[in-house]
Design a protein around this motif. Structure first.
Motif, PDB file in Angstrom:
ATOM      1  N   ILE A  35       0.856  -1.140  -0.041  1.00 54.19           N
ATOM      2  CA  ILE A  35      -0.086   0.108   0.026  1.00 54.19           C
ATOM      3  C   ILE A  35       1.079   1.236   0.132  1.00 54.19           C
ATOM      4  O   ILE A  35       1.732   1.376   0.751  1.00 54.19           O
ATOM      5  CB  ILE A  35      -1.053   0.022   1.131  1.00 54.19           C
ATOM      6  N   TYR A  36       0.893   2.123  -1.082  1.00 50.59           N
ATOM      7  CA  TYR A  36       1.626   3.161  -1.199  1.00 50.59           C
ATOM      8  C   TYR A  36       0.681   4.362  -0.740  1.00 50.59           C
ATOM      9  O   TYR A  36      -0.312   4.698  -1.296  1.00 50.59           O
ATOM     10  CB  TYR A  36       1.930   3.155  -2.662  1.00 50.59           C
ATOM     11  N   ASP A  37       0.976   4.766   0.265  1.00 50.27           N
ATOM     12  CA  ASP A  37       0.150   5.996   0.931  1.00 50.27           C
ATOM     13  C   ASP A  37       0.932   7.053   1.263  1.00 50.27           C
ATOM     14  O   ASP A  37       2.040   7.170   1.962  1.00 50.27           O
ATOM     15  CB  ASP A  37      -0.387   5.342   2.585  1.00 50.27           C
ATOM     16  N   SER A  38       0.625   8.144   0.442  1.00 51.37           N
ATOM     17  CA  SER A  38       1.582   9.343   0.325  1.00 51.37           C
ATOM     18  C   SER A  38       0.716  10.707   0.413  1.00 51.37           C
ATOM     19  O   SER A  38       0.083  11.257  -0.326  1.00 51.37           O
ATOM     20  CB  SER A  38       2.173   9.416  -1.101  1.00 51.37           C
ATOM     21  N   SER A  68      13.151  11.618  -9.996  1.00 53.06           N
ATOM     22  CA  SER A  68      13.435  13.081 -10.430  1.00 53.06           C
ATOM     23  C   SER A  68      13.262  14.001  -9.170  1.00 53.06           C
ATOM     24  O   SER A  68      13.807  14.863  -9.050  1.00 53.06           O
ATOM     25  CB  SER A  68      12.307  13.424 -11.329  1.00 53.06           C
ATOM     26  N   CYS A  69      12.353  13.497  -8.246  1.00 54.32           N
ATOM     27  CA  CYS A  69      12.308  14.252  -7.008  1.00 54.32           C
ATOM     28  C   CYS A  69      11.688  13.405  -5.966  1.00 54.32           C
ATOM     29  O   CYS A  69      11.243  12.519  -5.615  1.00 54.32           O
ATOM     30  CB  CYS A  69      11.525  15.449  -7.158  1.00 54.32           C
ATOM     31  N   GLY A  70      12.075  14.026  -4.619  1.00 52.88           N
ATOM     32  CA  GLY A  70      11.485  13.879  -3.444  1.00 52.88           C
ATOM     33  C   GLY A  70      10.582  14.786  -3.111  1.00 52.88           C
ATOM     34  O   GLY A  70      10.735  16.002  -3.392  1.00 52.88           O
ATOM     35  N   ILE A  71       9.747  14.473  -1.981  1.00 52.90           N
ATOM     36  CA  ILE A  71       8.801  15.579  -1.493  1.00 52.90           C
ATOM     37  C   ILE A  71       9.090  15.669   0.069  1.00 52.90           C
ATOM     38  O   ILE A  71       8.744  14.695   0.751  1.00 52.90           O
ATOM     39  CB  ILE A  71       7.413  15.503  -1.783  1.00 52.90           C
ATOM     40  N   VAL A  83       7.528  17.147   2.949  1.00 50.94           N
ATOM     41  CA  VAL A  83       6.287  17.838   3.712  1.00 50.94           C
ATOM     42  C   VAL A  83       5.817  18.674   2.381  1.00 50.94           C
ATOM     43  O   VAL A  83       4.737  17.774   1.514  1.00 50.94           O
ATOM     44  CB  VAL A  83       6.444  18.711   4.658  1.00 50.94           C
ATOM     45  N   ASP A  84       5.893  19.999   2.026  1.00 52.64           N
ATOM     46  CA  ASP A  84       5.496  20.548   0.940  1.00 52.64           C
ATOM     47  C   ASP A  84       6.692  21.063   0.087  1.00 52.64           C
ATOM     48  O   ASP A  84       6.297  21.845  -0.986  1.00 52.64           O
ATOM     49  CB  ASP A  84       4.736  21.859   1.406  1.00 52.64           C
ATOM     50  N   ARG A  85       7.766  20.698   0.267  1.00 56.42           N
ATOM     51  CA  ARG A  85       9.000  20.997  -0.462  1.00 56.42           C
ATOM     52  C   ARG A  85       9.399  19.987  -1.536  1.00 56.42           C
ATOM     53  O   ARG A  85       9.571  18.749  -1.163  1.00 56.42           O
ATOM     54  CB  ARG A  85      10.028  21.299   0.386  1.00 56.42           C
ATOM     55  N   VAL A  86       9.280  20.373  -2.675  1.00 53.78           N
ATOM     56  CA  VAL A  86       9.944  19.422  -3.868  1.00 53.78           C
ATOM     57  C   VAL A  86      11.352  19.365  -3.849  1.00 53.78           C
ATOM     58  O   VAL A  86      11.992  20.387  -3.957  1.00 53.78           O
ATOM     59  CB  VAL A  86       9.287  19.778  -5.161  1.00 53.78           C
ATOM     60  N   GLY A 146       5.664  10.283   3.954  1.00 48.77           N
ATOM     61  CA  GLY A 146       5.007  11.387   4.738  1.00 48.77           C
ATOM     62  C   GLY A 146       5.995  11.363   6.027  1.00 48.77           C
ATOM     63  O   GLY A 146       6.967  10.735   6.255  1.00 48.77           O
ATOM     64  N   LYS A 147       5.371  12.242   7.085  1.00 51.71           N
ATOM     65  CA  LYS A 147       6.070  12.623   8.368  1.00 51.71           C
ATOM     66  C   LYS A 147       5.044  12.199   9.336  1.00 51.71           C
ATOM     67  O   LYS A 147       3.763  12.114   8.995  1.00 51.71           O
ATOM     68  CB  LYS A 147       6.639  13.844   8.498  1.00 51.71           C
ATOM     69  N   PRO A 148       5.518  12.022  10.610  1.00 50.28           N
ATOM     70  CA  PRO A 148       4.692  11.635  11.541  1.00 50.28           C
ATOM     71  C   PRO A 148       3.783  12.969  12.082  1.00 50.28           C
ATOM     72  O   PRO A 148       2.652  12.824  12.561  1.00 50.28           O
ATOM     73  CB  PRO A 148       5.411  11.314  12.974  1.00 50.28           C
ATOM     74  N   VAL A 149       4.356  14.082  11.707  1.00 54.29           N
ATOM     75  CA  VAL A 149       3.678  15.361  11.939  1.00 54.29           C
ATOM     76  C   VAL A 149       3.884  16.258  10.657  1.00 54.29           C
ATOM     77  O   VAL A 149       4.619  16.259  10.004  1.00 54.29           O
ATOM     78  CB  VAL A 149       4.025  15.963  13.237  1.00 54.29           C
TER      79      VAL A 149
END
Ligand code: COA
Ligand code: AMP
Length: 625
Positions: A72-75, A163-166, A168-171, A306-309
């Motif tokens: 399960i990919y949860d992003s 091509s990129c990671g994310i 939180v809200d920064r590419v 994602g992150k825990p917060v």
């Protein structure tokens, strides 16, 4: 019973692990279980043959698990949830393996994977395993220079990148980082396969770079290639005490046996259940418990980008557990400290149905009793600390829920896992008694799944781990065993630090700081941090005549570490001092510096060059808020 199982594993390792090996599908079943003919190079299942990808995917499809969700990919950062069944994952892996094969990748070739937490990272790892190629995943948070060091050591034929990671809200664009790494690296791969994410389009180098999607469009599926049990499955670089990371090698056979065994016996997780390790595929926890162990077991694994917060709130973990029916969660204590800091009352947890969750496992750093109590009071389930390392690949000390649940002693990761003869020695190699703190070692042989050596560096393997106390593996951690046999691991005794569950070398940071034209010499130590467990603190002595504003210099040094190691290093403070405390032979007394910062008592060694320096350091530390 735990004690019977544990004793048997040490008294009859051949019988014990031969039995565990029954859970694996072998092309050629091993007759030799432990080969101890060349210590300290022990080998497990040396005449066995298998394919790890077959055990993770094909066999489950053949056994009727094809329509079960494998991954399960949860992003939350891309607002995506994708469920991939075993059949679909097998198709994707076989196709990408075919693509890699068309680029010339075969058995024994290395492939570096520099990817964010997307399904393609898992597909690339398993595709390598399918071909008998050796993957080396590099954590996406590492900067180009660190990537280049790994490229030069592993000498990959192909590099696979996103091509990129994310964050939180920064590419974060990965491709420019890869291109810079390749400018620094001596070794050049034949090809780079780039997975283009919609958030950032990577520019391609003609003739070298290949688009993932185009590659698989024309690829033919590849079958599993049979490999020897002792052939390497992967290399995972981890921080040592010097600036050069260690290439921990993992073999195929021992790894498959140990991880499969660990799922039932340590985690008490079984085929068909949903298992979630909230880590990153760039770390050992991600290798073992996002990818291999759950898939070898026929579980559904969660890949969480994602992150825990902050993605979007401290309820993120609870949302994932309730949406997907997670039965067991594994993460670093720092993640729980982050959640607790934003939601001390645990109000977010109460918004979700967490009834599927039976256990929480924590590792990566010491589980402090406060975090243990907070998590166990909040969740009302078994909260298990377990201690291990990149080198071991799976738990060394744990409360083995699948064998016998033990009473928890907060601050301890419980008792040695079957297969590991854990002991405490003093500096001279004498065994210490109950409650006496010393060096944590494991008497050889180590069980299956642990590192057989370092990549192309048997000498460093012996020097780093095996030569201090012949017959024992030196873990690098200090601690004690109490009168009930519970192991308390208190922290590293070398220059490795753990920052928010990320293992880093202070030596590597020192090497960066020392490169600054105004820095004459420097030291970096780990200090306690409420959220991250530890963070680095730098000390710099300036060259004569360098008249610098301390805060401006600090900014430059911080930026250098971000650029050369990565933001994960989290080095934020550098104190300018007149001198560093040293022995008369010139060795920097980092351990005493750590004690000064921690406000602990310490003994001034008789070998110190000038004890006044300690007062100077204490004075500068007072400027820290
Ligand atoms: N790619 C690029 N950059 C990354 C990255 C990645 N994969 N992972 C982290 N970083 C960057 C972050 O964006 C941050 O950059 P900044 O200094 O510019 O803000 C920096 O590295 C430090 O990141 P992190 O250690 O994640 O700290 P944080 O303050 O952003 O978050 C926590 C704190 C506790 C929420 C976070 O560290 C966490 O979730 N830790 C758990 C880690 C873990 O699971 N480890 C595996 C062990 S089992
Ligand atoms: P890594 O190789 O990144 O997994 O980091 C391994 C190191 O993390 C160990 O040597 C320990 O110092 C630390 N560590 C991991 N798990 C624990 C734990 N449960 N308790 C104490 N320290 C831990």
């Amino acid at each position: 019973m735990y004690s019977d199982t544990y004793l048997r594993s040490l008294e009859d390792p051949n019988g014990f692990w031969a039995e565990a090996a029954e859970a694996i599908d072998w092309v050629k079943k091993p007759r030799s279980i432990l080969d101890d003919s060349n210590p300290p190079f022990y080998r497990w299942f040396s005449d066995g043959e298998l394919n790890t990808c077959h055990n993770a995917l094909d066999r489950h499809v053949a056994d009727g698990r094809g329509s079960q969700v494998a991954l399960i990919y949860d992003s939350p950062v891309t607002d995506t949830v994708e469920k991939i069944t075993y059949v679909e994952l097998l198709e994707r892996v076989a196709l990408f393996a075919g693509g890699l094969r068309s680029l010339g990748v075969g058995k024994g070739d290395r492939v570096i994977i520099y990817m964010p937490m997307i399904p393609e990272a898992v597909v690339a790892m398993l595709a390598c395993a399918r071909l008998g190629a050796i993957h080396s995943v590099v954590f996406g948070g590492f900067a180009p220079k660190e990537l280049a060091i790994r490229i030069d050591d592993a000498e990959p034929k192909v590099i696979v990148a996103g091509s990129c990671g994310i964050e939180v809200d920064r590419v974060i664009e990965y491709k420019p980082l890869l291109d810079s790494a390749l400018e620094i690296a001596r070794h050049q791969p034949d090809r780079c396969v780039i997975f283009q994410r919609p958030q950032a389009a990577a520019s391609m180098v003609p003739g070298r770079d290949v688009d993932w999607k185009q590659l698989v469009e024309t690829a033919e599926v590849a079958d599993c290639v049979t490999v020897g049990a002792t052939d390497p499955l992967y290399i995972l670089y981890t921080s040592g005490t010097t600036a050069i990371p260690k290439g921990v090698v993992r073999d195929n056979g021992g790894h498959a046996v140990a991880l499969r065994w660990s799922m039932s016996n340590i985690y008490d997780v079984h085929p068909g259940e949903v298992y979630w390790a909230a880590s990153d595929v760039g770390w050992v926890v991600g290798h073992s418990y996002i990818v291999y162990a759950p898939l070898l077991t026929g579980c559904t694994t969660v890949l969480y980008e994602g992150k825990p917060v902050g993605t979007p709130d401290p309820g993120a973990f609870w949302r994932v557990i309730s949406d997907h029916g997670v039965s067991s969660l594994f993460c670093a204590p720092t993640a729980f400290r982050a959640i607790k800091r934003e939601d001390p009352e645990g109000n977010y947890a109460r918004k979700y149905d967490l009834s599927s969750l039976r256990s929480l496992f924590l590792a990566g750093e010491r589980l402090d009793p406060d975090t243990y109590h907070w998590a166990s009071d909040l969740l009302g389930i078994r909260v298990i600390d377990h201690w291990w390392q990149t080198e071991s690949g799976w738990a060394i000390v744990a409360n083995c829920l699948g064998i016998e649940e033990m009473v928890v002693k907060p601050g301890s990761s419980s008792k040695p896992v079957p297969g590991y003869d854990v002991q405490i020695l003093d500096g001279e190699g004498n065994r210490l008694g109950a409650g006496e703190e010393g060096l944590v070692v494991v008497k050889l042989p180590l069980p299956p799944g642990t590192l057989p050596t370092l990549w192309h560096d048997d000498d460093r393997f012996v020097d780093s781990y095996m030569s201090t106390f012949p017959g024992y593996y030196l873990t690098g951690d200090g601690g004690y065993i109490d009168e009930d046999g519970y192991v308390f691991v208190m922290g590293r005794v070398d220059d490795v630090i753990n920052v928010a569950g990320h293992r880093l070398s202070t030596g590597a940071m020192e090497a960066v700081l020392a490169d600054h034209p105004d820095v004459a010499e420097c030291a970096v130590i780990g200090i306690a941090d409420e959220l991250k467990g530890q963070v680095p603190l730098g000390f710099a002595v300036l060259n004569a005549g360098a008249d610098r504003d301390a805060s401006e210099l600090q900014d430059e040094l911080v930026q250098m570490v971000r650029d050369q190691i990565g933001a994960v290093a989290s080095l934020k403070r550098i104190l300018v001092v007149k001198r560093l405390p040293k022995t008369r032979s010139g060795k920097i007394l980092r351990r005493i510096m750590r004690s000064i910062v921690a406000g602990e008592e310490y003994q001034v060694p008789s070998t110190i060059d000038d004890p006044i320096v300690l007062d100077e350091i204490a004075g500068s530390v007072q400027t820290l808020e």
